[in-house]
Write a protein that holds these residues in place. Structure first.
Motif, short mmCIF file in Angstrom:
data_model
loop_
_atom_site.label_atom_id
_atom_site.label_comp_id
_atom_site.label_asym_id
_atom_site.label_seq_id
_atom_site.Cartn_x
_atom_site.Cartn_y
_atom_site.Cartn_z
N HIS A 38 0.74 -1.19 -0.21
CA HIS A 38 0.07 -0.10 0.13
C HIS A 38 0.90 1.32 -0.16
CE1 HIS A 38 -1.65 -3.32 2.25
NE2 HIS A 38 -2.75 -2.77 2.20
N THR A 97 -3.19 -8.86 6.12
CA THR A 97 -2.84 -7.38 6.25
C THR A 97 -3.34 -6.57 5.05
OG1 THR A 97 -0.77 -8.15 7.52
CG2 THR A 97 -0.51 -6.10 6.41
N ARG A 108 -6.82 -5.74 5.62
CA ARG A 108 -7.21 -4.73 6.73
C ARG A 108 -6.75 -3.58 6.56
NH1 ARG A 108 -4.57 -7.80 9.94
NH2 ARG A 108 -2.79 -6.63 9.93
N VAL A 109 -5.49 -3.11 6.11
CA VAL A 109 -4.98 -1.91 5.77
C VAL A 109 -5.91 -1.29 4.89
CG1 VAL A 109 -3.05 -0.33 4.81
CG2 VAL A 109 -2.83 -2.53 6.64
N HIS A 110 -6.23 -2.18 3.66
CA HIS A 110 -7.02 -1.36 2.70
C HIS A 110 -8.41 -1.05 3.02
CE1 HIS A 110 -8.34 -0.59 -1.26
NE2 HIS A 110 -9.32 -1.68 -1.33
N GLY A 166 -7.65 0.64 7.74
CA GLY A 166 -6.73 1.27 8.24
C GLY A 166 -6.19 2.26 7.09
N HIS A 167 -4.94 2.63 7.39
CA HIS A 167 -4.06 3.49 6.43
C HIS A 167 -2.66 2.97 6.47
CE1 HIS A 167 -7.05 6.51 6.11
NE2 HIS A 167 -7.21 6.42 7.27
N PRO A 168 -1.92 2.89 5.55
CA PRO A 168 -0.46 2.28 5.64
C PRO A 168 0.28 3.53 6.30
CG PRO A 168 -1.05 3.54 3.13
CD PRO A 168 -2.51 3.13 3.95
N GLY A 228 -6.25 4.01 1.90
CA GLY A 228 -6.75 3.00 2.49
C GLY A 228 -8.03 3.32 3.32
N GLN A 229 -8.54 2.69 4.06
CA GLN A 229 -9.96 2.68 4.84
C GLN A 229 -10.79 2.76 3.80
OE1 GLN A 229 -10.80 6.06 7.68
NE2 GLN A 229 -9.77 4.27 9.15
#
Length: 361
Positions: free
Chosen positions: A233, A254, A257-259, A262-264, A346-347
């Motif tokens: 990411h 991972t 989840r990040v995509h 969350g955010h990188p 992300g998110q």
């Protein structure tokens, strides 16, 4: 031991160092060579690249289970890119992939061929696949245009900067205005014994030229933009090297989840460096906001049109309009940043607004 290219015997050739040792950095006129490479009138010796082959009837389905990319139905001569990740989603291998109908060819960085072949061999189990490091038998030649006389050679065409099926763009610019659209890229597989004959009297550019065009295209490179913590990411590699809807593979949790949620923690950024100085900062130099370190320069180049440019990986929290300073020892270089990976990348679940306007497929 590094094998030296026979093309280093050409007039003016100066050998590159580091990851590009064994081929020419330039042939005496770096900027003129770069202009010719960009125009498609020169080719670049990449014979130091590593080449790994996978044969056997299970090769594509097997690689599909191991990697981030959907390759189970890869067609002959179709090009793609795959990542092999750790359980934590960190990049361990990045391979350029093309299949000829009987063999899958993986083109990698020089130092990666042996470790990749060993890793794949350990993962064979009872499947009908054979893995070989054939780097000594095959060379790679790069070009920004297809070479009609080489139509009989297998060629990998870089999917960058297009968003592949199942991919997602974290860039803030659309595909048609992405700087990478100005750099088509082809890597031809040539029998090593026939390298000199195949290249013939074509104009040659050194790897300095190829690197400058890569940096200008925002194209990340394993070993340059990556470290032992890099996730895809951060480098916008979801666009070409990750299929978000494929089945399970190591590191997938991972990635998802990040995509989705969350955010990188870091983001790739393009730097336009102050051109008034007569030197360039070294890769590895600190990137600062004021006195605070916020990242690291990963690649530096002198571009034939833009002058001194660089790629850097910085903290996600750095404001997109912040003027940065690159510190090479005690030498400061003012750097204007262009956003590559959006600060709010992300998110995507529940996303309504934000900086990111990236496309997905």
């Amino acid at each position: 031991m590094t094998t030296k290219s026979p093309l280093l015997s050409r007039p003016g050739a100066v050998e590159a160092a580091g990851a590009d040792a064994g081929v020419a950095s330039h042939y005496g006129e770096p900027l003129r060579e770069q202009r010719a490479l960009a125009a498609g009138t020169a080719v670049v010796d990449l014979s130091h690249r590593g080449v790994v082959t996978v044969t056997g009837p299970d090769r594509l389905s097997w690689l599909n289970t191991l990697s981030s990319q959907q390759v189970a139905n890869l067609q002959p001569a179709e090009s793609t890119e795959l990542l092999l990740l750790s359980v934590q989603g960190r990049i361990e291998f990045d391979a350029r992939v093309v299949d000829d109908g009987g063999t899958t060819w993986l083109i990698v960085e020089a130092a990666e061929a042996g470790p990749l072949a060993e890793w794949l061999t350990r993962m064979k189990f009872m499947l009908r696949v054979e893995v070989a490091d054939v780097s000594a038998e095959w060379a790679v030649v790069g070009s920004t245009k297809a070479v009609p006389e080489w139509s009989g050679l297998l060629v990998w065409q870089d999917p960058w900067p297009h968003v592949a099926a199942g991919g997602y763009s974290y860039a803030v610019v659309p595909e048609d205005t992405h700087p990478g659209a100005e750099r088509p890229w082809f890597e031809y597989l040539v029998p090593a014994a026939e390298l000199e004959e195949t290249v013939g009297d074509r104009k040659l550019a050194g790897v300095l030229s190829a690197e400058a065009l890569r940096v200008a295209a925002w194209r990340p490179r394993l070993g340059a933009e990556t470290d032992d913590k890099t996730i895809p990411h951060e480098l916008d590699l979801l666009r070409t090297a990750v299929h978000l809807a494929k089945g399970c593979y190591k590191g997938q949790e991972t990635i998802a989840r990040v995509h989705n949620l969350g955010h990188p923690p870091r983001r790739l950024v393009f730097l336009q460096l102050d051109g008034s100085q007569h030197t360039l900062p070294a890769a590895g130099s600190e990137v600062r906001v004021g006195e605070r370190k916020v990242g690291t320069v990963t690649s530096v180049a002198q571009h034939y049109e833009m002058g001194p440019i660089a790629l850097a990986v910085i903290k996600r929290s750095v404001a997109p309009d912040e003027i940065l300073t690159v510190m090479d020892g005690d030498e400061p270089y003012t750097a204007a940043q262009e956003v590559i990976v959006a600060p709010d990348a992300g998110q995507v679940v529940g996303r309504q607004t934000g900086f990111l306007r990236g496309t997905h497929k």
